[in-house]
Design a protein around this motif. Structure first.
Motif, PDB file in Angstrom:
ATOM      1  N   TRP A  22       0.874  -1.281   0.120  1.00 49.00           N
ATOM      2  CA  TRP A  22       0.133   0.196   0.353  1.00 49.00           C
ATOM      3  C   TRP A  22       0.948   1.250   0.451  1.00 49.00           C
ATOM      4  N   ASP A  28      -3.209   4.116  -2.675  1.00 48.18           N
ATOM      5  CA  ASP A  28      -4.222   4.692  -1.777  1.00 48.18           C
ATOM      6  C   ASP A  28      -5.755   5.182  -2.788  1.00 48.18           C
ATOM      7  N   PRO A  32      -7.553   1.111  -1.248  1.00 44.80           N
ATOM      8  CA  PRO A  32      -7.625   1.440   0.249  1.00 44.80           C
ATOM      9  C   PRO A  32      -6.983   0.297   0.836  1.00 44.80           C
ATOM     10  N   LEU A 157     -14.375   6.329   2.717  1.00 39.68           N
ATOM     11  CA  LEU A 157     -14.554   6.724   1.520  1.00 39.68           C
ATOM     12  C   LEU A 157     -14.898   8.787   1.214  1.00 39.68           C
ATOM     13  N   LYS A 160     -12.019  11.075   2.674  1.00 42.92           N
ATOM     14  CA  LYS A 160     -10.834  11.115   2.239  1.00 42.92           C
ATOM     15  C   LYS A 160     -11.705  12.132   0.536  1.00 42.92           C
TER      16      LYS A 160
END
Length: 397
Positions: A22, A28, A32, A157, A160
């Motif tokens: 990752w 990402d 994720p 999410l 984000k």
């Protein structure tokens, strides 16, 4: 090596490899960390590592190590499901009940119908349905799996994308919250043990009384005691549900759903969810990967996953677009909301684990559902980001 040493090697792999992929791969945006962890679980399972390197697989993942990992995984997912239940915002959904009801109903019902149709087609080929399961359980279970939205991952999410606390983000959470209730209700119906209906009725009666007493107690004690009592309440409800012939995860969701989010500090609840994802859920992802199977053949499983993904994506987008037309949404909103509600990852994996535990689906079906959950989550951010940018431009103009 001792069992403890093998167990610690397994933990070293679980926490090191996905983080390196990752971080160094900078995945990402499209994958994720939780998605990378799920994919690693599949790779470390019997279908990949166990098939190509059986000696390495059997050297680390002995039955004793697998049992130890399963114990951690059970507690991790039980705690995570309770947090998801606490985070349901039913008061906001009630305040906007017409909009929330129409959108949540179409966003859940349309992909469920398409998913049920896909499951009916799968019944024509052996290997997807177990001999112990009834066809209606399989069809309804697959249909609901295609309709699932993972509320906890959706929250991550939205954070984000920087819209979690915005009106748009709160709207999306309302739709997902209502769908979560329906999902767990249908799951309880699917896994119900009809030979133990008396136990289940007794559990529901006892749960209603215990929930009333728990809520009264929670209001009276200081917040620091509520956190500990919530864990006691969780273990009690999970045990009662499993004893009654339901699944312990159904009990975990009920335990969280009857607790009010305002009883707990929101920042601390966010930290708890984050820490569970950081320290415990990777073990669940690995134990999930250890349950995958490719008995139908790799190509068949991948094709089934693509078939189910098409039903899930098309159904969700169609349902949300119908809701947007009925409610008169602004241009671009329906597409953006539809793609955000595609996120399945954790909750659908939990849902599929329950179906596998109850021997409703085979390991091949489980693997196809797992791949579908991962794919639906991976496409969300890359597709939504440009749509969100255009939507923000329209808002300014």
């Amino acid at each position: 090596m001792s069992t403890a040493e093998r167990f610690l090697i397994a933990l070293l792999i679980i926490f090191t490899v996905p983080w390196l992929i990752w971080r160094l791969g900078r995945t990402d945006r499209w994958a994720p960390l939780v998605v990378v962890q799920i994919l690693l679980g599949i790779v470390l399972g019997p279908g990949v590592l166990g098939h190509w390197y059986p000696d390495y697989y059997s050297a680390v993942f002995t039955p004793e190590v697998s049992h130890a990992l399963n114990g951690l995984a059970w507690w991790a997912v039980t705690l995570f499901v309770m947090i998801a239940g606490i985070e349901l915002d039913l008061k906001a959904a009630w305040q906007h009940r017409r909009e929330s009801g129409i959108t949540a109903g179409l966003a859940l019902g349309t992909p469920m119908l398409l998913g049920c149709s896909a499951a009916l087609a799968m019944l024509h080929w052996p290997g997807w349905l177990t001999p112990e399961a009834r066809p209606w359980q399989f069809v309804l279970g697959i249909g609901m799996a295609c309709a699932v939205t993972a509320l906890p991952i959706l929250i991550l999410l939205l954070e984000k994308l920087d819209i979690l606390r915005a009106p748009l983000g709160q709207r999306i959470l309302r739709y997902a919250s209502l769908d979560d209730i329906a999902i767990w209700g249908v799951l309880a119906l699917i896994v119900m043990d009809w030979e133990r209906v008396g136990r289940q009725a007794l559990f529901l009666l006892a749960f209603g009384l215990a929930a009333w007493l728990c809520r009264r107690l929670m209001r009276r004690v200081p917040e620091q005691d509520r956190w500990y009592l919530a864990l006691v309440w969780l273990a009690l409800c999970a045990f009662g549900a499993d004893w009654a012939g339901l699944h312990f995860m159904v009990g975990a969701f009920l335990a969280g759903a009857v607790l009010d989010a305002e009883w707990f500090n929101q920042q601390q609840m966010d930290l708890l969810r984050h820490h569970v994802l950081l320290t415990l859920m990777p073990v669940f992802f690995l134990s999930t990967g250890l349950r995958t199977g490719w008995s139908m053949g790799g190509l068949d499983v991948v094709l089934a996953a693509a078939w189910l993904l098409a039903a899930a994506v098309a159904g969700k987008l169609l349902g949300v677009h119908l809701a947007g037309r009925v409610l008169g949404w602004r241009p671009g909103e329906a597409s953006m909301i539809g793609w955000l509600l595609q996120t399945k990852a954790l909750i659908m994996i939990i849902f599929a684990n329950v179906l596998l535990d109850r021997q409703i689906i085979t390991s091949a079906t489980f693997t196809a559902l797992l791949l579908m959950a991962v794919a639906s989550t991976m496409v969300t951010i890359p597709i939504v980001e440009p749509k969100l940018a255009r939507w923000r431009q329209l808002q300014k103009s």
